[in-house]
Design a protein around this motif. Structure first.
Motif, PDB file in Angstrom:
ATOM      1  N   TYR A  78       0.893  -1.154   0.000  1.00 30.57           N
ATOM      2  CA  TYR A  78       0.000   0.000   0.000  1.00 30.57           C
ATOM      3  C   TYR A  78       0.933   1.205   0.000  1.00 30.57           C
ATOM      4  CZ  TYR A  78      -3.363   3.475   1.618  1.00 30.57           C
ATOM      5  OH  TYR A  78      -4.141   4.591   1.737  1.00 30.57           O
ATOM      6  N   TYR A  79       1.109   1.809  -1.169  1.00 31.28           N
ATOM      7  CA  TYR A  79       2.137   2.824  -1.381  1.00 31.28           C
ATOM      8  C   TYR A  79       3.490   2.213  -1.003  1.00 31.28           C
ATOM      9  CZ  TYR A  79      -1.719   6.075  -2.057  1.00 31.28           C
ATOM     10  OH  TYR A  79      -2.845   6.687  -2.521  1.00 31.28           O
ATOM     11  N   THR A  80       4.118   2.662   0.081  1.00 32.28           N
ATOM     12  CA  THR A  80       5.415   2.079   0.459  1.00 32.28           C
ATOM     13  C   THR A  80       5.305   1.141   1.653  1.00 32.28           C
ATOM     14  OG1 THR A  80       5.883   3.985   1.864  1.00 32.28           O
ATOM     15  CG2 THR A  80       6.704   4.069  -0.401  1.00 32.28           C
ATOM     16  N   THR A  81       4.075   0.926   2.167  1.00 35.89           N
ATOM     17  CA  THR A  81       3.868   0.071   3.336  1.00 35.89           C
ATOM     18  C   THR A  81       3.506  -1.345   2.886  1.00 35.89           C
ATOM     19  OG1 THR A  81       3.009   1.984   4.511  1.00 35.89           O
ATOM     20  CG2 THR A  81       2.590  -0.160   5.486  1.00 35.89           C
ATOM     21  N   PRO A  82       4.211  -2.358   3.375  1.00 36.25           N
ATOM     22  CA  PRO A  82       3.857  -3.726   2.985  1.00 36.25           C
ATOM     23  C   PRO A  82       2.533  -4.174   3.610  1.00 36.25           C
ATOM     24  CG  PRO A  82       5.691  -3.742   4.536  1.00 36.25           C
ATOM     25  CD  PRO A  82       5.396  -2.312   4.229  1.00 36.25           C
ATOM     26  N   VAL A  83       1.780  -4.972   2.852  1.00 33.14           N
ATOM     27  CA  VAL A  83       0.529  -5.550   3.346  1.00 33.14           C
ATOM     28  C   VAL A  83       0.815  -7.023   3.651  1.00 33.14           C
ATOM     29  CG1 VAL A  83      -1.866  -6.107   2.791  1.00 33.14           C
ATOM     30  CG2 VAL A  83      -0.865  -3.964   1.982  1.00 33.14           C
ATOM     31  N   TYR A  84       0.562  -7.424   4.899  1.00 29.91           N
ATOM     32  CA  TYR A  84       0.835  -8.791   5.331  1.00 29.91           C
ATOM     33  C   TYR A  84      -0.461  -9.552   5.563  1.00 29.91           C
ATOM     34  CZ  TYR A  84       5.606  -7.236   6.234  1.00 29.91           C
ATOM     35  OH  TYR A  84       6.862  -6.736   6.104  1.00 29.91           O
ATOM     36  N   GLN A  85      -0.401 -10.858   5.327  1.00 31.33           N
ATOM     37  CA  GLN A  85      -1.530 -11.740   5.617  1.00 31.33           C
ATOM     38  C   GLN A  85      -1.071 -12.780   6.628  1.00 31.33           C
ATOM     39  OE1 GLN A  85      -4.135 -12.678   2.451  1.00 31.33           O
ATOM     40  NE2 GLN A  85      -4.391 -14.787   3.098  1.00 31.33           N
ATOM     41  N   PHE A  86      -1.932 -13.061   7.603  1.00 28.97           N
ATOM     42  CA  PHE A  86      -1.625 -13.996   8.672  1.00 28.97           C
ATOM     43  C   PHE A  86      -2.602 -15.161   8.607  1.00 28.97           C
ATOM     44  CE2 PHE A  86      -0.663  -9.680   9.963  1.00 28.97           C
ATOM     45  CZ  PHE A  86       0.674  -9.778  10.291  1.00 28.97           C
ATOM     46  N   ARG A  87      -2.075 -16.381   8.629  1.00 32.06           N
ATOM     47  CA  ARG A  87      -2.916 -17.580   8.570  1.00 32.06           C
ATOM     48  C   ARG A  87      -2.655 -18.391   9.826  1.00 32.06           C
ATOM     49  NH1 ARG A  87      -3.161 -22.954   6.248  1.00 32.06           N
ATOM     50  NH2 ARG A  87      -5.183 -23.221   5.241  1.00 32.06           N
ATOM     51  N   MET A  88      -3.733 -18.693  10.560  1.00 33.54           N
ATOM     52  CA  MET A  88      -3.591 -19.441  11.812  1.00 33.54           C
ATOM     53  C   MET A  88      -4.746 -20.430  11.951  1.00 33.54           C
ATOM     54  SD  MET A  88      -4.490 -16.048  13.837  1.00 33.54           S
ATOM     55  CE  MET A  88      -4.317 -15.118  12.349  1.00 33.54           C
TER      56      MET A  88
END
Length: 196
Positions: A78-88
């Motif tokens: 998102y622009y320069t910010t990374p988007v992370y996904q968490f799977r649990m």
């Protein structure tokens, strides 16, 4: 004890410092088991549930603050910010929950496996103070007349709430004047009996 932490490594007799660090020599990663899927771009982290949810698998409530071992994956930017996904995996059933970051709204979004427990309300309905929006802040900075009107409204609200706040403070001081007595009454015992 902490000062010896850096010196508490076993160096085997055939260790060669030219190879690199001890982890490189042993063929292991510094993060050990957490890095077992690093070649797939997945890091195992400790994830804390950001809000209350309902699991879609077992229909049970999972409270905010419950911790899981989650697989963290970078899915975009998102622009320069990374988007992370968490799977649990849910601790009550075999259902997997996926949550991703939403930097645009400073929030987390549930991708699959659960639904968010909705308990949002309008703070103006119950008399809470609401922070101004960016537009209001900008207008207060630019428009002196708007700023004056806004301050007048705030002063009137404070004047209306002053008697109620005074009563609440007075009641609070009278109830908690003797904190030992208040504690005993909360426990259901007489303070005079315990002091003797």
């Amino acid at each position: 004890m902490g000062e010896r932490k850096g010196q508490n490594h076993y160096y085997p007799p055939d260790y060669d410092p030219k190879v690199g660090g001890l982890n490189k020599f042993m063929g292991t990663h510094a993060l050990r088991e957490r890095a077992r899927k690093l070649h797939e771009g997945i890091l195992i982290i400790r994830f804390e549930m950001p809000y209350n949810i309902w699991c879609d698998g077992c229909k049970n409530h999972i409270g905010m603050g419950v911790r899981y071992n989650a697989e963290k994956t970078k899915i975009g930017m998102y622009y320069t910010t990374p988007v992370y996904q968490f799977r649990m995996k849910c601790h009550l059933c075999d259902n997997h929950i996926e949550i991703k970051t939403d930097p645009g709204n400073l929030d987390y979004v549930i991708v699959s496996g659960a639904r968010r427990q909705e308990n949002r309300w309008d703070p103006t309905e119950n008399g809470q103070i609401v922070p101004e929006t960016k537009e209001t802040q900008k207008r207060m900075f630019d428009d002196a007349m708007f700023k004056l009107e806004h301050k007048t409204g705030d002063a009137e609200t404070a004047k209306q709430d002053k008697p109620r706040l005074g009563k609440l403070v007075g009641r609070n001081e009278s109830v908690w004047k003797d904190d030992y007595e208040a504690n005993c009454s909360l426990k259901g015992i007489s303070g005079k009996e315990e002091r003797n």
